[in-house]
Design a protein around this motif. Structure first.
Motif, PDB file in Angstrom:
ATOM      1  N   PRO A 175     -29.479 -23.380 -42.779  1.00  0.00           N
ATOM      2  CA  PRO A 175     -30.192 -24.305 -43.667  1.00  0.00           C
ATOM      3  C   PRO A 175     -29.754 -25.757 -43.483  1.00  0.00           C
ATOM      4  CG  PRO A 175     -29.639 -22.324 -44.865  1.00  0.00           C
ATOM      5  CD  PRO A 175     -28.959 -22.212 -43.518  1.00  0.00           C
ATOM      6  N   GLU A 176     -28.495 -25.984 -43.178  1.00  0.00           N
ATOM      7  CA  GLU A 176     -28.008 -27.336 -42.982  1.00  0.00           C
ATOM      8  C   GLU A 176     -28.536 -27.996 -41.710  1.00  0.00           C
ATOM      9  OE1 GLU A 176     -24.252 -24.648 -42.592  1.00  0.00           O
ATOM     10  OE2 GLU A 176     -26.180 -24.598 -43.633  1.00  0.00           O
ATOM     11  N   ASP A 177     -29.236 -27.240 -40.877  1.00  0.00           N
ATOM     12  CA  ASP A 177     -29.896 -27.814 -39.705  1.00  0.00           C
ATOM     13  C   ASP A 177     -31.229 -28.461 -40.054  1.00  0.00           C
ATOM     14  OD1 ASP A 177     -27.905 -26.987 -37.822  1.00  0.00           O
ATOM     15  OD2 ASP A 177     -28.779 -24.975 -37.806  1.00  0.00           O
ATOM     16  N   THR A 178     -31.678 -28.287 -41.273  1.00  0.00           N
ATOM     17  CA  THR A 178     -32.943 -28.862 -41.712  1.00  0.00           C
ATOM     18  C   THR A 178     -32.907 -30.381 -41.599  1.00  0.00           C
ATOM     19  OG1 THR A 178     -33.431 -27.037 -43.223  1.00  0.00           O
ATOM     20  CG2 THR A 178     -34.511 -29.140 -43.658  1.00  0.00           C
ATOM     21  N   ALA A 179     -33.866 -30.942 -40.873  1.00  0.00           N
ATOM     22  CA  ALA A 179     -33.908 -32.379 -40.642  1.00  0.00           C
ATOM     23  C   ALA A 179     -35.129 -32.716 -39.802  1.00  0.00           C
ATOM     24  CB  ALA A 179     -32.643 -32.853 -39.918  1.00  0.00           C
ATOM     25  N   ILE A 180     -35.383 -33.999 -39.665  1.00  0.00           N
ATOM     26  CA  ILE A 180     -36.342 -34.464 -38.679  1.00  0.00           C
ATOM     27  C   ILE A 180     -35.568 -34.696 -37.390  1.00  0.00           C
ATOM     28  CG2 ILE A 180     -37.988 -36.247 -38.027  1.00  0.00           C
ATOM     29  CD1 ILE A 180     -38.457 -36.795 -40.963  1.00  0.00           C
TER      30      ILE A 180
ATOM     31  N   GLN B 194     -40.370 -32.132 -37.565  1.00  0.00           N
ATOM     32  CA  GLN B 194     -39.657 -31.556 -38.698  1.00  0.00           C
ATOM     33  C   GLN B 194     -39.185 -30.139 -38.394  1.00  0.00           C
ATOM     34  OE1 GLN B 194     -38.968 -32.932 -41.927  1.00  0.00           O
ATOM     35  NE2 GLN B 194     -37.679 -31.101 -42.049  1.00  0.00           N
ATOM     36  N   VAL B 195     -37.924 -29.875 -38.707  1.00  0.00           N
ATOM     37  CA  VAL B 195     -37.354 -28.538 -38.627  1.00  0.00           C
ATOM     38  C   VAL B 195     -36.853 -28.167 -40.010  1.00  0.00           C
ATOM     39  CG1 VAL B 195     -35.487 -27.111 -37.708  1.00  0.00           C
ATOM     40  CG2 VAL B 195     -36.712 -28.692 -36.203  1.00  0.00           C
ATOM     41  N   THR B 196     -37.334 -27.052 -40.531  1.00  0.00           N
ATOM     42  CA  THR B 196     -36.923 -26.585 -41.845  1.00  0.00           C
ATOM     43  C   THR B 196     -36.395 -25.162 -41.734  1.00  0.00           C
ATOM     44  OG1 THR B 196     -38.613 -27.947 -42.932  1.00  0.00           O
ATOM     45  CG2 THR B 196     -37.640 -26.164 -44.216  1.00  0.00           C
ATOM     46  N   VAL B 197     -35.171 -24.956 -42.186  1.00  0.00           N
ATOM     47  CA  VAL B 197     -34.526 -23.648 -42.122  1.00  0.00           C
ATOM     48  C   VAL B 197     -34.259 -23.177 -43.546  1.00  0.00           C
ATOM     49  CG1 VAL B 197     -32.635 -22.282 -41.201  1.00  0.00           C
ATOM     50  CG2 VAL B 197     -33.445 -24.302 -39.955  1.00  0.00           C
ATOM     51  N   SER B 198     -34.817 -22.045 -43.909  1.00  0.00           N
ATOM     52  CA  SER B 198     -34.647 -21.498 -45.244  1.00  0.00           C
ATOM     53  C   SER B 198     -33.720 -20.292 -45.209  1.00  0.00           C
ATOM     54  CB  SER B 198     -35.996 -21.100 -45.837  1.00  0.00           C
ATOM     55  OG  SER B 198     -36.608 -20.074 -45.066  1.00  0.00           O
TER      56      SER B 198
END
Length: 124
Positions: A90-95, A119-123
Motif C-alpha cells: 500500500p505504501e507504494d501508492t503514488a503517481i 497513477q499506481v494504487t495498491v490496496s
C-alpha cells in the motif's frame, strides 16, 4: 519536441505486480543512448521520491524501500523505459513519473525531461 509518456499504472491488491512503461519520442539516437533515466514517485502530501535509475552503461540504483521488489530496465530498440514492480505494498501508492537526461547540474543531480505521470494504487 522531446516527450516522455508513462503507461501501465492502475489499481492492484497488495502482493500484486505491475509493469510501468515510459515511451520516449523526439530523441535522437545519440540523445537516447547517452541519457541516464529514472523513475520517481510522489504520494499525496509527500515529497517527490527517486525510485530507480539506470545509467548509460546499464548500471542501476534503487531506493531502499523498493530494492529487491522493483526492477528498472530499458529497451533501446523500442525507445522505452520499464519499471517492473512486484510484491506491491500500500505504501507504494503514488503517481509515478519517468525522467530522462539525468546529470549533475551545478552540483545537484537533476533530470531535464519528465513525463506527466501514471497513477499506481495498491490496496490491502
Amino acid at each position: 519536441q522531446v516527450q516522455l509518456v508513462e503507461s501501465g499504472g492502475g489499481s492492484v491488491q497488495a502482493g500484486g505486480s505491475l509493469r510501468l512503461s515510459c515511451a520516449a519520442s523526439g530523441f535522437t539516437y545519440i540523445m537516447y543512448i547517452t541519457y541516464s533515466m529514472g523513475w520517481f514517485r510522489q504520494a499525496p502530501g509527500k515529497e517527490r521520491e527517486e525510485v530507480a535509475t539506470i545509467g548509460v552503461d546499464g548500471s542501476t540504483t534503487y531506493a531502499n524501500s523498493v530494492n529487491g521488489r522493483f526492477t528498472i530496465s530499458k529497451d533501446s530498440a523500442k525507445n522505452t523505459l520499464y519499471l517492473q514492480m512486484n510484491t506491491l505494498k500500500p505504501e507504494d501508492t503514488a503517481i509515478y513519473f519517468c525522467a530522462a537526461d539525468g546529470r549533475p547540474r551545478r552540483g545537484v543531480y537533476e533530470y531535464k525531461y519528465w513525463g506527466q505521470g501514471t497513477q499506481v494504487t495498491v490496496s490491502s
